[in-house]
Design a protein around this motif. Sequence first.
Motif, PDB file in Angstrom:
ATOM      1  N   TYR A 197       0.849  -1.193   0.000  1.00 50.28           N
ATOM      2  CA  TYR A 197       0.000   0.000   0.000  1.00 50.28           C
ATOM      3  C   TYR A 197       0.888   1.247   0.000  1.00 50.28           C
ATOM      4  O   TYR A 197       2.109   1.164   0.038  1.00 50.28           O
ATOM      5  CB  TYR A 197      -0.872   0.017   1.256  1.00 50.28           C
ATOM      6  N   ARG A 198       0.258   2.401  -0.015  1.00 45.36           N
ATOM      7  CA  ARG A 198       0.974   3.677   0.103  1.00 45.36           C
ATOM      8  C   ARG A 198       0.181   4.596   1.028  1.00 45.36           C
ATOM      9  O   ARG A 198      -1.020   4.381   1.257  1.00 45.36           O
ATOM     10  CB  ARG A 198       1.185   4.322  -1.252  1.00 45.36           C
ATOM     11  N   ASP A 255      -4.633   1.084  -0.960  1.00 45.37           N
ATOM     12  CA  ASP A 255      -4.192   0.200  -2.037  1.00 45.37           C
ATOM     13  C   ASP A 255      -4.009   1.070  -3.283  1.00 45.37           C
ATOM     14  O   ASP A 255      -4.963   1.693  -3.746  1.00 45.37           O
ATOM     15  CB  ASP A 255      -5.259  -0.869  -2.279  1.00 45.37           C
ATOM     16  N   PRO A 256      -2.797   1.135  -3.848  1.00 45.66           N
ATOM     17  CA  PRO A 256      -2.592   1.986  -5.019  1.00 45.66           C
ATOM     18  C   PRO A 256      -3.422   1.562  -6.225  1.00 45.66           C
ATOM     19  O   PRO A 256      -3.665   2.372  -7.116  1.00 45.66           O
ATOM     20  CB  PRO A 256      -1.090   1.874  -5.307  1.00 45.66           C
ATOM     21  N   GLU A 257      -3.881   0.313  -6.245  1.00 43.35           N
ATOM     22  CA  GLU A 257      -4.726  -0.160  -7.347  1.00 43.35           C
ATOM     23  C   GLU A 257      -6.211   0.022  -7.059  1.00 43.35           C
ATOM     24  O   GLU A 257      -7.049  -0.290  -7.896  1.00 43.35           O
ATOM     25  CB  GLU A 257      -4.404  -1.616  -7.650  1.00 43.35           C
ATOM     26  N   GLY A 258      -6.543   0.465  -5.840  1.00 41.09           N
ATOM     27  CA  GLY A 258      -7.931   0.743  -5.503  1.00 41.09           C
ATOM     28  C   GLY A 258      -8.789  -0.476  -5.227  1.00 41.09           C
ATOM     29  O   GLY A 258     -10.004  -0.372  -5.150  1.00 41.09           O
ATOM     30  N   ARG A 259      -8.187  -1.645  -5.046  1.00 40.98           N
ATOM     31  CA  ARG A 259      -8.975  -2.861  -4.820  1.00 40.98           C
ATOM     32  C   ARG A 259      -9.200  -3.156  -3.344  1.00 40.98           C
ATOM     33  O   ARG A 259     -10.265  -3.609  -2.959  1.00 40.98           O
ATOM     34  CB  ARG A 259      -8.297  -4.070  -5.468  1.00 40.98           C
TER      35      ARG A 259
END
Length: 145
Positions: free
Chosen positions: A27-28, A61-65
């Motif tokens: 994550y970020r 989550d950098p991918e948004g999931r």
Amino acid sequence: MTRDVQITFDCADPAGLAAFWAEALGYRLADPPPGFASWEQALDAMGIPPDQRNNASAVIDPEGRGPRLFFQRVPEDKETKNRVHLDVRAAPGLDGDARMAALEAEAERLISYGATPIRRHDPRPPLDAGHLVLADPEGNEFCLD
């Protein structure tokens, strides 16, 4: 109707625990509010005193999931076992010795960031593929599976 979920951690060091979980999950840190280049700028504008700037933190989550993880400072220490914990999927598609070796390697990586090993559960087919139990830097248990 589905709902978004945020997972909240009570803790003593929100920034430190957020950094650990960002590393553990890929994550970020959450972005500062719109119009601010950094959290320091935002907190200055909000008039938050320096001694209160570690009262909360969040990672995404950098991918948004995955769910957002929110960390909030509380005065009391953790006293008992978690009733809810995270399972970190660290060995997808692996079985047996290869699975346990992948879990052990990930455990060593997380230990270098402050995790503590608690116990190992070796595979017991057909239902249990094996997993490791660790604690984050503030003692919150989680599983590598």
